[in-house]
Design a protein around this motif. Structure first.
Motif, mmCIF file in Angstrom:
data_model
loop_
_atom_site.group_PDB
_atom_site.id
_atom_site.type_symbol
_atom_site.label_atom_id
_atom_site.label_comp_id
_atom_site.label_asym_id
_atom_site.label_seq_id
_atom_site.Cartn_x
_atom_site.Cartn_y
_atom_site.Cartn_z
ATOM 1 N N THR B 12 74.611 67.560 64.222
ATOM 2 C CA THR B 12 74.522 68.229 65.526
ATOM 3 C C THR B 12 73.386 69.239 65.552
ATOM 4 O O THR B 12 72.703 69.404 66.557
ATOM 5 C CB THR B 12 75.845 68.949 65.850
ATOM 6 N N ILE B 13 73.179 69.922 64.426
ATOM 7 C CA ILE B 13 72.097 70.902 64.371
ATOM 8 C C ILE B 13 70.743 70.201 64.327
ATOM 9 O O ILE B 13 69.808 70.588 65.027
ATOM 10 C CB ILE B 13 72.249 71.828 63.125
ATOM 11 N N VAL B 14 70.644 69.158 63.495
ATOM 12 C CA VAL B 14 69.352 68.561 63.201
ATOM 13 C C VAL B 14 68.845 67.612 64.289
ATOM 14 O O VAL B 14 67.683 67.667 64.673
ATOM 15 C CB VAL B 14 69.412 67.828 61.838
ATOM 16 N N PRO B 16 68.885 67.295 67.600
ATOM 17 C CA PRO B 16 68.071 67.739 68.743
ATOM 18 C C PRO B 16 66.705 68.299 68.344
ATOM 19 O O PRO B 16 65.847 68.485 69.197
ATOM 20 C CB PRO B 16 68.928 68.834 69.390
ATOM 21 N N LEU B 17 66.502 68.586 67.065
ATOM 22 C CA LEU B 17 65.240 69.205 66.647
ATOM 23 C C LEU B 17 64.188 68.172 66.243
ATOM 24 O O LEU B 17 63.045 68.528 66.004
ATOM 25 C CB LEU B 17 65.480 70.161 65.464
ATOM 26 N N ARG B 48 59.302 69.467 60.827
ATOM 27 C CA ARG B 48 60.112 70.136 61.843
ATOM 28 C C ARG B 48 61.395 70.705 61.255
ATOM 29 O O ARG B 48 61.900 71.728 61.706
ATOM 30 C CB ARG B 48 60.495 69.148 62.947
ATOM 31 N N VAL B 56 63.146 77.028 59.254
ATOM 32 C CA VAL B 56 64.172 76.213 59.905
ATOM 33 C C VAL B 56 65.215 75.788 58.868
ATOM 34 O O VAL B 56 66.426 75.923 59.085
ATOM 35 C CB VAL B 56 63.557 74.976 60.593
ATOM 36 N N ALA B 59 67.481 78.581 58.090
ATOM 37 C CA ALA B 59 68.467 78.858 59.132
ATOM 38 C C ALA B 59 69.611 77.840 59.094
ATOM 39 O O ALA B 59 70.782 78.201 59.234
ATOM 40 C CB ALA B 59 67.796 78.851 60.508
ATOM 41 N N ILE B 60 69.261 76.574 58.866
ATOM 42 C CA ILE B 60 70.307 75.540 58.788
ATOM 43 C C ILE B 60 71.229 75.850 57.610
ATOM 44 O O ILE B 60 72.456 75.802 57.716
ATOM 45 C CB ILE B 60 69.694 74.132 58.613
#
Lengths: 243, 81
Positions: B12-14, B16-17, B48, B56, B59-60
């Motif tokens: 879910t986090i990854v 959309p990025l 990315r 990034v 943060a993940i």
């Protein structure tokens, strides 16, 4: 979120809801100007309201909301000059999508939350209303800052213009800011009184920046930062006399 | 939380990025202390996911390391390239 005008507050809200194609229950209404009927032409002012869309997640239903909202966003028509409107529409969609990105993540983290979105010019604030504040904020805001960074990255990819993303949990940012300001003032006093240099605890970049900002006006001290991220910290030193 | 829920959270986090969300995969390994989630993305998207100075990725990790697994093992995230 956009600001709407009308003869009076009710009228302004109705206008806004019609434009956004939302129900009254889906927005939070912030009255900017109540408006005045005035005397003849003097002092007449239109009422202004800001409509803030609410995103609510409840475990099983959130997916459904996402789909509905996405459709609404596509349908809503721009108002003014076409290009500008198209851009702001894309930006609004980005604000929307990032809101659901955050809602999905927090839901999976097991945090039930309502997210209020405030969107003004270049800044978007997502304010989380949750019973699990601590879990979402983390130690000294660690989780919240991480989530904010991810939201910012996601926003940069989606929005047409540069937008600043801020996540807040029940006024946490404000409280933290006040704490930092108090700390800055206290340290400044100590340094001036003792004439000794003080190194503060490590802090994230935005908090160091606040300290530098508060103390920049003080001509009797100077501030610098030493160390490398994530253990970089502010050093407050007395300024040497120039004469 | 279960391992499947953590996998879901990472996706879910990854997704959309990245530009190629269909190429995102999360594998799993474990030893006595840790459960390792192994994230792989399309070669074009690796930058990315890591970000400037690994911000990034950092943060993940911050978010998923906060997760408590039912098995009381700690969570680790490896990004494969």
């Amino acid at each position: 979120m956009p600001i709407f005008t009308g003869k009076n507050v009710d009228q302004a809200v109705t206008n806004g809801l019609a434009t956004l194609k939302l129900e009254k229950s889906q927005v939070e209404i912030k009255i900017i100007n109540e408006g005045k009927s005035g005397f003849l032409f003097f002092g007449r002012q239109k009422a202004e309201v800001e409509l803030i869309e609410k995103i609510v997640t409840k475990k099983s239903t959130s997916k459904k909301i996402v789909d509905e909202k996405k459709e609404e966003n596509v349908v809503s028509k721009p108002l003014t000059a076409e290009e500008k409107a198209a851009r702001s529409q894309l930006n609004e969609k980005a604000v929307h999508d990032v809101g659901y990105y955050l809602a999905d993540i927090t839901e999976l983290m097991g945090i039930d939350t309502e997210i209020n979105v405030q969107f003004e010019r270049r800044q978007v604030t997502y304010d989380f209303n949750t019973s699990k504040q601590g879990l979402l904020i983390g130690k000294h805001g660690k989780s919240l800052n991480a989530l904010q960074y991810l939201a910012q990255v996601n926003m940069n990819q989606k929005a047409v213009s540069r937008m600043n993303v801020i996540l807040d949990v029940g006024g946490y940012r404000k409280r933290r800011e006040e704490t930092i300001e108090r700390l800055a003032i206290k340290v400044a006093k100590d340094v001036i009184r003792t004439g000794e240099t003080i190194q503060l605890d490590p802090m994230p970049a935005n908090e160091r920046k606040q300290i530098h900002f508060y103390l920049a006006r003080n001509s009797r001290i100077k501030t610098t930062s030493i160390g490398t991220e994530p253990k970089r910290s502010v050093v407050v030193a007395p300024k040497k006399k120039t004469h | 939380m279960t391992e499947a829920e953590v996998t879901n959270l990472i996706l879910t986090i990854v997704k959309p990025l990245v530009e190629n969300p269909d190429d995102v995969q999360v594998g799993q390994k474990q030893d006595d202390h840790y459960v390792y989630f192994e994230l792989s993305v399309n070669a074009d998207d690796i930058g990315r996911i890591i970000g400037k100075h690994g911000q990034v990725a950092q943060a993940i990790r911050t978010i998923i390391y906060g997760v408590r697994l039912a098995s009381s093992k700690r969570v680790r995230l490896n990004i494969l390239d």
